[in-house]
Design a protein around this motif. Structure first.
Motif, mmCIF file in Angstrom:
data_model
loop_
_atom_site.group_PDB
_atom_site.id
_atom_site.type_symbol
_atom_site.label_atom_id
_atom_site.label_comp_id
_atom_site.label_asym_id
_atom_site.label_seq_id
_atom_site.Cartn_x
_atom_site.Cartn_y
_atom_site.Cartn_z
ATOM 1 N N SER A 21 0.636 -1.170 -0.074
ATOM 2 C CA SER A 21 -0.121 0.098 0.445
ATOM 3 C C SER A 21 1.178 1.459 0.096
ATOM 4 N N LEU A 22 2.081 1.688 0.845
ATOM 5 C CA LEU A 22 2.646 2.432 0.722
ATOM 6 C C LEU A 22 3.292 2.682 -0.209
ATOM 7 N N GLU A 23 3.820 1.197 -1.393
ATOM 8 C CA GLU A 23 4.620 1.336 -2.738
ATOM 9 C C GLU A 23 3.147 2.286 -3.573
ATOM 10 N N GLU A 24 1.528 2.428 -3.022
ATOM 11 C CA GLU A 24 0.969 2.311 -4.549
ATOM 12 C C GLU A 24 0.631 4.193 -3.963
ATOM 13 N N GLN A 25 1.144 4.088 -2.139
ATOM 14 C CA GLN A 25 0.626 6.105 -2.075
ATOM 15 C C GLN A 25 1.715 6.794 -2.685
ATOM 16 N N VAL A 26 3.398 5.789 -2.324
ATOM 17 C CA VAL A 26 3.961 6.714 -3.171
ATOM 18 C C VAL A 26 4.079 6.852 -4.804
ATOM 19 N N ILE A 27 3.290 5.945 -5.714
ATOM 20 C CA ILE A 27 2.908 6.522 -7.040
ATOM 21 C C ILE A 27 2.376 7.225 -7.082
ATOM 22 N N LEU A 28 1.292 7.441 -5.998
ATOM 23 C CA LEU A 28 0.599 8.895 -6.235
ATOM 24 C C LEU A 28 1.437 10.263 -6.058
ATOM 25 N N LEU A 29 1.854 10.327 -4.820
ATOM 26 C CA LEU A 29 2.822 11.250 -4.615
ATOM 27 C C LEU A 29 3.670 11.707 -5.518
ATOM 28 N N LYS A 30 4.631 10.753 -5.735
ATOM 29 C CA LYS A 30 4.999 10.839 -7.412
ATOM 30 C C LYS A 30 4.438 11.729 -8.072
ATOM 31 N N ARG A 31 3.275 12.231 -8.108
ATOM 32 C CA ARG A 31 2.146 12.131 -9.493
ATOM 33 C C ARG A 31 2.390 13.515 -8.858
ATOM 34 N N ALA A 32 1.805 14.111 -7.894
ATOM 35 C CA ALA A 32 2.014 15.186 -7.380
ATOM 36 C C ALA A 32 3.131 16.245 -7.008
ATOM 37 N N SER A 33 4.060 15.515 -6.557
ATOM 38 C CA SER A 33 4.825 16.513 -6.147
ATOM 39 C C SER A 33 6.346 16.324 -7.149
ATOM 40 N N THR A 34 7.040 16.018 -7.170
ATOM 41 C CA THR A 34 8.662 16.577 -8.025
ATOM 42 C C THR A 34 9.535 16.014 -8.139
ATOM 43 N N ASP A 35 11.361 16.556 -7.467
ATOM 44 C CA ASP A 35 12.006 15.789 -7.049
ATOM 45 C C ASP A 35 12.173 15.568 -5.376
ATOM 46 N N HIS A 36 11.267 16.498 -4.680
ATOM 47 C CA HIS A 36 10.956 16.027 -3.606
ATOM 48 C C HIS A 36 10.459 14.836 -3.247
ATOM 49 N N GLN A 37 9.044 14.662 -4.388
ATOM 50 C CA GLN A 37 8.698 12.828 -4.464
ATOM 51 C C GLN A 37 9.222 11.612 -4.459
ATOM 52 N N ILE A 38 10.168 12.193 -5.205
ATOM 53 C CA ILE A 38 11.470 10.956 -6.057
ATOM 54 C C ILE A 38 12.893 10.728 -5.225
ATOM 55 N N SER A 39 12.439 11.622 -3.983
ATOM 56 C CA SER A 39 13.981 11.331 -2.983
ATOM 57 C C SER A 39 12.727 10.257 -1.790
ATOM 58 N N LEU A 40 11.457 11.362 -1.352
ATOM 59 C CA LEU A 40 11.272 10.006 -0.853
ATOM 60 C C LEU A 40 10.893 8.421 -1.242
ATOM 61 N N GLN A 41 10.150 8.493 -2.046
ATOM 62 C CA GLN A 41 10.002 7.018 -3.381
ATOM 63 C C GLN A 41 11.333 6.322 -2.593
ATOM 64 N N ILE A 42 12.721 6.799 -2.815
ATOM 65 C CA ILE A 42 14.012 6.058 -2.667
ATOM 66 C C ILE A 42 13.912 5.743 -1.146
ATOM 67 N N GLU A 43 13.782 6.406 -0.585
ATOM 68 C CA GLU A 43 13.569 6.383 1.343
ATOM 69 C C GLU A 43 13.530 5.077 1.794
#
Length: 1075
Positions: A672-694
């Motif tokens: 579920s967290l991975e799905e949320q991370v995908i949604l966050l990637k669509r809503a944010s730019t570089d910061h969302q990418i860093s959160l996904q990596i963490e």
């Protein structure tokens, strides 16, 4: 292997003298062109590290220092010559060397002999090399290290003194004497650049000092330095030695000039004392200086004008070949030989007086009685390391001379020298160094002056060149100034152009200001963008809160993981306890194996100890029962352990299943967290990418931890399997131990049968053991004085002196030796613990008879005989056993090493207890004799009083038996004598330990009828009176009056003289006693 060089059968046949023409009267004698002779002159007093004392000091160092400085004495036996072999065919040899014991037995007749101990004992087959290495080499090594040394030969004429000391060995190098071998070592160790070796060769002929290298020099005076007390012979020729050939040539010259004559005792008898003086000088290098300076010595690095004064070590070696003592009736001397004999014997007598005075610690040493004693002043009682070799012959015809020579050596062994290192500052070397430096500096000054003149000339030339160049530079500078003026006018024109350009730049700046205003307006627009950015940041904060919630979930998982890790640590602790249990079980097994090994090793020793074997069997059965109980307890604990292990395993399996479920849930959450991370990637730019990596990193960490937990679970299962295998192994080990214990029981039963067989064998040999109660007494001559009794009351002593008693004692010793050889000393000592009283009595009698011989005592102590005798004293109540055991301990107490062992094991307390529980006179006599022997060791006095030895000694007077009282008096005399010697030597101070109670008893019994008892009491009173701290007790108790009576009425002249000396030296006594 080198052949052993024997002394010649007729030591009087000296090596053949070579008649060498005496050197001219000039001050130089050439020896092979390499040795120069100069007259010795007294050197000016320099700063020395140590000097020879002007008078002998009475302050003793500790025992180690005294032993290192003691005169070492060796005895050498000459083989019989042809004349003695023919003349003494029907006689016996009067000496018997015992080199392995360092003893020499002097036999007066076939049944009377005395033993003397020396530092070395050489038989007739001893080689010259062995004699040198044992007697002279330590002294030579000390000379090389800066200590004075003396090697002297003393003995009757014709006994091999010159052979031992001065043999040249021209034909056979193995026959070389101490002189040649000593110079070989010194020359080989000397450095030709920094060391020097010089010799002088003198003889003392009819009290005249003569030079053997320059025979025209006679009656040379002996000079004593008033500052440091050193004795020198400045008029003697001194030769510098470079090699051994030069020395051998000079030694031949000296031997040719030495006085000798033909007598009945010796065909080439020396008529003078020969003294070879070897002076050795060695410079101490810087390394030795630095090392020794850290060892607490004097300050060496003395600076003179910034220079360190070098140090030099000067040592002197005296090699003394004394003329042999002789009797006119034996030597057949006549005419002028009689006068020579008188002077020889006179100087030897003076030497003997000095030795006696030093051995007795006399305040006056008569060194000025003869020129020989003056030259040897530093050798006896001085600072030299001295070795004396006394030579004797085997013939009984010269028993008196041999006995006198041996006693001279015994007295010399009591002399202690104070060995000192002699170092001086080498001012001559320093002067040479300074002169060399002055020459070098003078040359350097001349060179520098010459260089200075050259530099002055060069500087003047440089100055002229500089003046010329300055003029040229001045001209060029004027031209340069004119050119700069022209450049200045040009620069002014350029400056005007630059001002114009700056004005145009100002106009441009105005345009820039307008552009800045436009930018400010654009900044307001940026503020609007910042507001939009804050909104985006709030949205990001919400996302961060969600991530924090997820992080908390992860923390919960971490806590669960840590709990699992704690479980694993508990499992590890449990495994550690299991390993500890294994180690305890291994230690227990090893302990039992060690006990079994000890039992196997003691089976032979315990054959005669039936009671002890039964006790050990009972203890072993008890241990086995305890072991069985411990094994049962172990099985119970093992079952408990298996049960706990099964429960723990089940608990871990449940926890593992729960963890699997939790991990599955966590995996779903991760999806579920991975799905949320995908949604966050669509809503944010570089910061969302860093959160996904963490988030991915955290997921990977969780997966890694899950894998580690799985591996730990598998490891735990494997360790459980290993524990089960170890349990099976321990069970098999238990079965093996049970089998081994069964085999031990069978071996013990077999040993019981063997013990009974040995007891039967012992009963068959008990009859030859001597039954007399006095047979175990000490047979040695030295004990006769210690247990002497009156002739009227000592029938056993009379029997001891009869031929029949000697034959009986000889037969008994033979029988005892045979028993000891057949049965073995260890078995005999084991029988001392036998339950059979008859067996025990015969065994202790055998041990007592063996202890009467010196040769058996060390073996008895090593085999545990002393411990067995002390145990017997402690445990038995039988009078016979107490009497015989006390006598055996009295025999062992004759030797000083055994005395310390007896006291260390509480022997004095046991003897005192034995004296308190018996009234048998013979037993009390043995106990008193043993304590009296212990009183002869000053080191044990305090311990002897603490253990009640002196109190028990006085308590035995209650018996009223003369023999017991005589032993009591002897013990007190020994105690007082050792105490007086310690006070005289400075080892002890204060009032005597015997003043309380003992003095009154001595005074009350000083008029006893027994001669032996009275003599011991008189000696004890004299020795106690020598301590000035006891004066008050003697004055108040009437001891002074008794001392005055002893000085007149004593039957012994030496006791009378001692009492007179005490009354004369003590002022308080002198004031009371009428003249």
């Amino acid at each position: 292997m080198a052949s052993v060089a024997k002394m010649p059968n007729n030591a009087s046949n000296r090596h053949e003298k070579q008649h060498v023409a005496p050197p001219p009267s000039s001050r130089t004698v050439n020896s092979g062109g390499a040795a120069s002779v100069r007259s010795r002159t007294p050197s000016a007093s320099a700063s020395r590290r140590s000097v020879t004392p002007n008078s002998r000091s009475h302050t003793r160092q500790n025992d180690d220092d005294a032993e290192s400085g003691r005169v070492r004495v060796a005895v050498r036996l000459r083989p019989k010559n042809t004349e003695e072999i023919m003349a003494d065919a029907d006689f016996f040899d009067c000496v018997e060397p015992q080199p392995e014991l360092m003893k020499l037995k002097l036999k007066k007749n076939n049944w009377s002999s005395e033993s003397y101990r020396f530092d070395e004992v050489f038989t007739e087959s001893a080689s010259q090399k062995r004699v040198y290495e044992a007697v002279a080499k330590p002294v030579v090594e000390g000379v090389l290290n800066g200590y004075n040394g003396t090697i002297m030969a003393y003995g009757q004429t014709g006994t091999g003194k010159t052979y031992t000391l001065g043999k040249l060995g021209k034909d056979d190098a193995s026959d070389r004497g101490i002189m040649v071998r000593a110079l070989e070592d010194i020359i080989s160790s000397a450095s030709p650049t920094s060391d020097s070796v010089e010799i002088s060769y003198l003889q003392i002929y009819m009290e005249s000092v003569q030079d053997l290298l320059a025979p025209e020099k006679i009656n040379i005076p002996i000079v004593e330095d008033p500052k440091n007390g050193e004795v020198s012979v400045p008029g003697a020729a001194v030769v510098n030695i470079q090699n051994i050939d030069d020395f051998l040539h000079l030694l031949q010259i000296g031997e040719a000039n030495r006085h000798a004559a033909n007598t009945k005792m010796n065909t080439e008898s020396s008529r003078s004392h020969a003294i070879l003086m070897v002076s050795f000088r060695r410079s101490v290098n810087d390394k030795e200086e630095s090392n020794t300076s850290f060892q607490g010595k004097d300050d060496r690095n003395v600076l003179v004008g910034g220079h360190v004064i070098p140090t030099v070590r000067k040592s002197k070696l005296l090699l003394v070949d004394l003329a042999g003592s002789e009797r006119l009736d034996k030597s057949g001397s006549e005419g002028h030989l009689v006068e020579e004999t008188k002077f020889i014997n006179l100087s030897l007598t003076s030497l003997g007086k000095c030795i006696n005075a030093l051995a007795e610690n006399s305040p006056h040493i008569p060194t000025r009685d003869s020129k020989l004693t003056r030259l040897l002043r530093d050798s006896f009682g001085g600072s030299a390391r001295t070795s004396l070799i006394v030579t004797i012959g085997p013939s009984s015809r010269h028993y008196t001379e041999t006995a006198s020579t041996i006693m001279f050596g015994q007295r010399a062994m009591k002399v202690v020298n104070f060995v000192k290192l002699k170092e001086e500052f080498d001012y001559e070397s320093l002067c040479r160094q300074l002169e060399n430096q002055i020459d070098i500096l003078t040359k350097e000054v001349d060179r520098q002056q010459k260089s200075k003149a050259e530099n002055t000339l060069r500087l003047e030339n440089n100055l002229r060149e500089c003046q010329n160049s300055f003029e040229e530079a001045k001209k060029s500078l004027v031209a340069r100034c004119e050119m700069l003026e022209r450049d200045k006018s040009q620069l002014e024109l350029k400056l005007e152009d630059i001002i114009k350009e700056l004005n145009s730049q100002k106009d441009h700046n105005d345009l820039v200001c307008k552009e800045v205003e436009r930018l400010e307006r654009s900044s307001k627009y940026c503020e609007l963008l910042e507001k939009e950015k804050s909104q985006l940041e709030s949205e990001m904060k919400d996302l961060m809160d969600e991530l924090n919630f997820q992080k908390n979930q992860n923390n919960l998982m971490h806590d669960e993981i840590s709990r699992l890790e704690l479980g694993l640590e508990y499992n590890k602790e449990y495994e550690a306890e299991t390993s500890t249990y294994k180690e305890v079980l291994a230690d227990t097994t090893q302990m039992y194996e060690k006990k079994i090994a000890e039992l196997m090793s003691h089976l032979e020793d315990e054959r005669e100890h039936s009671n002890s074997v039964e006790t050990q069997l009972n203890s072993m059965e008890k241990l086995l029962s305890e072991h069985q109980k411990s094994m049962e307890q172990y099985q119970i604990e093992r079952a408990t352990y298996q049960k706990a292990l099964a429960e723990t395993t089940q608990m871990y399996e449940q926890k593992n299943s729960e963890l699997v479920i939790q991990l599955e849930d966590e995996h779903a959450r991760c999806v579920s967290l991975e799905e949320q991370v995908i949604l966050l990637k669509r809503a944010s730019t570089d910061h969302q990418i860093s959160l996904q990596i963490e988030g991915k990193k955290e997921i990977d960490d969780l997966k890694m931890k899950l894998q580690e937990m799985t591996q730990l679970h598998e490891t735990t299962l494997d360790e459980l399997q290993l524990v089960k295998k170890e349990h099976n192994k321990l069970s098999s080990e238990k079965a093996r131990l049970s089998d081994e214990l069964q085999s031990v029981r069978e071996a013990l039963s077999l040993e019981e049968k063997r013990r009974k067989a040995v007891e039967k064998e012992l009963s068959s040999i008990k009859n030859p053991v001597p039954e007399s109660e006095d047979d175990f007494e000490d047979k040695r001559p030295s004990m006769k004085e210690n247990i002497a009794r009156g002739s009227k009351t000592s029938a056993p002593l009379g029997l001891h002196n009869s031929n029949k008693s000697r034959e009986t004692n000889s037969y008994q010793r033979t029988t005892i030796a045979k028993i000891c050889e057949e049965v073995g000393l260890q078995k005999i000592l084991t029988l001392l613990q036998s339950a059979d009283l008859d067996v025990q009595t015969h065994a202790v009698k055998v041990v007592a008879n063996l202890a009467a011989e010196d040769i058996n005592q060390e073996k008895i102590v090593q085999e545990g005989g002393l411990d067995a005798l002390l145990i017997l004293l402690r445990t038995t109540e039988n009078t016979t056993l107490l009497r015989v055991a006390s006598g055996a301990i009295a025999n062992l107490a004759m030797n000083e090493p055994n005395q310390a062992l007896i006291m260390g094991k509480g022997g004095a307390a046991l003897l005192a207890h034995t004296a308190s529980k018996t009234d048998d006179p013979q037993t009390l006599r043995m106990v008193a004799g043993a304590i009296a022997n212990l009183c002869g060791n000053e080191k044990l006095h305090l311990l002897l009083i603490e253990q009640g030895g002196i109190r028990a000694l006085l308590g035995m007077v209650r018996s009223g038996n003369n023999d017991v009282i005589a032993q009591v008096a002897r013990g007190i005399a020994n105690f007082a004598k050792c105490e007086s010697r310690a006070i005289t030597q400075g080892h002890k101070k204060g009032r005597s330990l015997l003043m309380d109670g003992v003095l009154s008893w001595l005074l009350a019994n000083s008029n006893t009828v027994s001669i032996s008892t009275r003599r011991h009491i008189e000696l004890a009173l004299c020795h106690l009176a020598q301590n000035e701290d006891n004066t008050k007790d003697f004055m108040t108790s009437g001891g002074v009056k008794q001392l005055s009576k002893i000085s007149v009425e004593s039957s012994r002249e030496d006791i009378r003289d001692l009492a007179k000396k005490i009354l004369r030296l003590n002022r308080s006594f002198k004031a009371v006693v009428p003249q």
